[in-house]
Design a protein around this motif. Structure first.
Motif, short mmCIF file in Angstrom:
data_model
loop_
_atom_site.label_atom_id
_atom_site.label_comp_id
_atom_site.label_asym_id
_atom_site.label_seq_id
_atom_site.Cartn_x
_atom_site.Cartn_y
_atom_site.Cartn_z
N ILE A 140 2.10 7.33 -3.22
CA ILE A 140 3.49 6.90 -3.25
C ILE A 140 3.86 6.11 -2.00
CG2 ILE A 140 4.45 9.00 -2.21
CD1 ILE A 140 6.83 8.69 -4.16
N ASN A 141 3.17 6.36 -0.89
CA ASN A 141 3.49 5.62 0.34
C ASN A 141 3.25 4.13 0.18
OD1 ASN A 141 4.21 7.97 1.66
ND2 ASN A 141 2.21 8.28 2.58
N ILE A 142 2.30 3.75 -0.65
CA ILE A 142 2.07 2.32 -0.90
C ILE A 142 3.24 1.74 -1.67
CG2 ILE A 142 0.58 0.67 -2.10
CD1 ILE A 142 -1.77 2.47 -1.45
N VAL A 169 3.74 16.87 -1.97
CA VAL A 169 2.72 16.22 -1.17
C VAL A 169 2.77 14.72 -1.45
CG1 VAL A 169 0.27 16.15 -0.56
CG2 VAL A 169 1.29 18.28 -1.41
N LEU A 170 2.88 13.93 -0.38
CA LEU A 170 2.98 12.46 -0.52
C LEU A 170 1.80 11.84 0.22
CD1 LEU A 170 6.03 13.73 0.45
CD2 LEU A 170 6.69 11.59 -0.67
N THR A 171 1.00 11.04 -0.49
CA THR A 171 -0.18 10.45 0.13
C THR A 171 -0.07 8.93 0.19
OG1 THR A 171 -1.54 10.09 -1.85
CG2 THR A 171 -1.53 12.32 -0.91
N GLY A 172 -0.96 8.34 0.98
CA GLY A 172 -1.02 6.88 1.11
C GLY A 172 -0.84 6.45 2.55
N ARG A 173 -1.52 5.37 2.91
CA ARG A 173 -1.43 4.89 4.28
C ARG A 173 -0.05 4.31 4.58
NH1 ARG A 173 -5.88 0.66 5.34
NH2 ARG A 173 -7.14 2.25 4.28
N ASN A 174 0.21 4.12 5.86
CA ASN A 174 1.46 3.51 6.33
C ASN A 174 2.71 4.28 5.90
OD1 ASN A 174 -0.32 0.62 5.57
ND2 ASN A 174 0.28 1.09 7.67
N ALA A 175 2.68 5.58 6.03
CA ALA A 175 3.88 6.37 5.74
C ALA A 175 5.00 5.94 6.67
CB ALA A 175 3.59 7.86 5.93
N ALA A 176 6.20 5.81 6.12
CA ALA A 176 7.35 5.35 6.90
C ALA A 176 7.77 6.43 7.90
CB ALA A 176 8.52 5.03 5.97
N GLU A 177 8.25 5.99 9.06
CA GLU A 177 8.66 6.92 10.10
C GLU A 177 9.74 7.90 9.64
OE1 GLU A 177 7.50 7.69 13.07
OE2 GLU A 177 5.85 6.29 12.74
N PRO A 178 10.76 7.45 8.87
CA PRO A 178 11.75 8.43 8.40
C PRO A 178 11.14 9.53 7.53
CG PRO A 178 12.61 6.21 8.19
CD PRO A 178 11.16 6.07 8.52
N LEU A 179 10.12 9.18 6.75
CA LEU A 179 9.44 10.18 5.94
C LEU A 179 8.67 11.15 6.83
CD1 LEU A 179 8.43 11.45 3.33
CD2 LEU A 179 6.70 9.65 3.19
N ILE A 180 7.99 10.63 7.82
CA ILE A 180 7.27 11.48 8.77
C ILE A 180 8.23 12.43 9.48
CG2 ILE A 180 5.98 11.45 10.95
CD1 ILE A 180 4.58 8.92 9.92
N ASP A 181 9.40 11.91 9.86
CA ASP A 181 10.41 12.75 10.53
C ASP A 181 10.91 13.87 9.62
OD1 ASP A 181 10.18 11.17 12.79
OD2 ASP A 181 11.94 9.94 12.32
N ALA A 182 11.04 13.56 8.33
CA ALA A 182 11.59 14.54 7.39
C ALA A 182 10.55 15.58 6.95
CB ALA A 182 12.14 13.82 6.15
N ALA A 183 9.27 15.26 7.12
CA ALA A 183 8.20 16.13 6.61
C ALA A 183 8.04 17.38 7.47
CB ALA A 183 6.89 15.35 6.56
N SER A 187 -0.43 14.88 8.27
CA SER A 187 -1.81 14.69 8.72
C SER A 187 -2.14 13.21 8.65
CB SER A 187 -2.80 15.47 7.83
OG SER A 187 -2.57 16.85 7.93
N GLU A 188 -2.78 12.72 9.70
CA GLU A 188 -3.17 11.31 9.74
C GLU A 188 -4.69 11.21 9.74
OE1 GLU A 188 -2.36 7.17 12.23
OE2 GLU A 188 -1.61 9.08 12.99
N MET A 189 -5.23 10.59 8.69
CA MET A 189 -6.66 10.38 8.60
C MET A 189 -7.02 9.13 9.39
SD MET A 189 -5.69 12.49 6.30
CE MET A 189 -6.14 13.74 5.12
#
Length: 208
Positions: A140-142, A169-183, A187-189
């Protein structure tokens, strides 16, 4: 040359060290009695984001916890995890392949947007159901990165409508910062080495 056998003093020091570590760990764990439905993000340029998400889904299945998967990009692929879940665990895990491939394959932005939005509508339906304990939103991050979906709308929905004990669970590269803040868990691969760079294509059991 075989390693030297530990002396009794070495073994005693090790036992004392491990006992001390266990006591400290038990003290920490005694304070961790809360339970909460988590927002979990797997992102980064390295391989393993979807694989980790599906690992969590298999754990839910093993615990007989109802769960669901919505794929936003790879839906056109016939993957091993999709076949396994739909053929053997369909009673516990609903699986919806809503994507039609990567955007460079479809070459049709309006079609991509429509597929992503249909996927999100299905995702909301699944998340709202308190009987479903985990929902995996694969890649979904894409879709968010390409503005196929509204990040603000998604975060508002997760904040206001997600049942208290449901994991998302939300996967995909380039997760947006607001999503990271809310999570709750991120985990960053990190990509260190990948066979694709050596001319090796994706292979069954590894990539799909």
């Amino acid at each position: 040359m075989p390693p030297k056998a530990d002396t009794s003093d070495t073994l005693a020091r090790h036992s004392a060290k491990m006992a001390k570590k266990k006591a400290a760990r038990d003290k920490i764990m005694a304070k961790k009695d809360g339970e909460k439905g988590l927002i979990i993000v797997h992102t980064g340029s390295g391989k393993g984001k979807s694989s980790s998400g599906f690992g969590m889904i298999l754990r839910c299945i093993a615990h007989e916890m109802p769960c669901a998967v919505v794929q936003f990009i790879k839906g056109a692929w016939e993957t091993g995890e999709r076949s396994l879940i739909t053929e053997h665990f369909g009673d516990l895990c609903q699986f919806y392949a809503m994507g039609e491939g990567f955007t460079w394959e479809t070459q049709d932005r309006e079609r991509d947007i429509a597929a992503a939005q249909a996927g999100w509508e299905k995702a909301k339906e699944l998340i709202r159901n308190p009987e479903i304990r985990m929902v995996l939103l694969d890649e979904i991050n894409i879709a968010l990165r390409y503005d196929y979906l509204s990040l603000d709308d998604m975060l508002t929905f997760l904040r206001d409508e997600k049942p208290p004990l449901t994991h998302v669970v939300l996967t995909g590269r380039n997760a947006a910062e607001p999503l990271i803040d809310a999570a709750d868990l991120v985990s960053e691969m990190t990509l260190v080495k990948h066979p694709f760079r050596s001319g090796i294509k994706g292979q069954p059991g590894v990539e799909f």
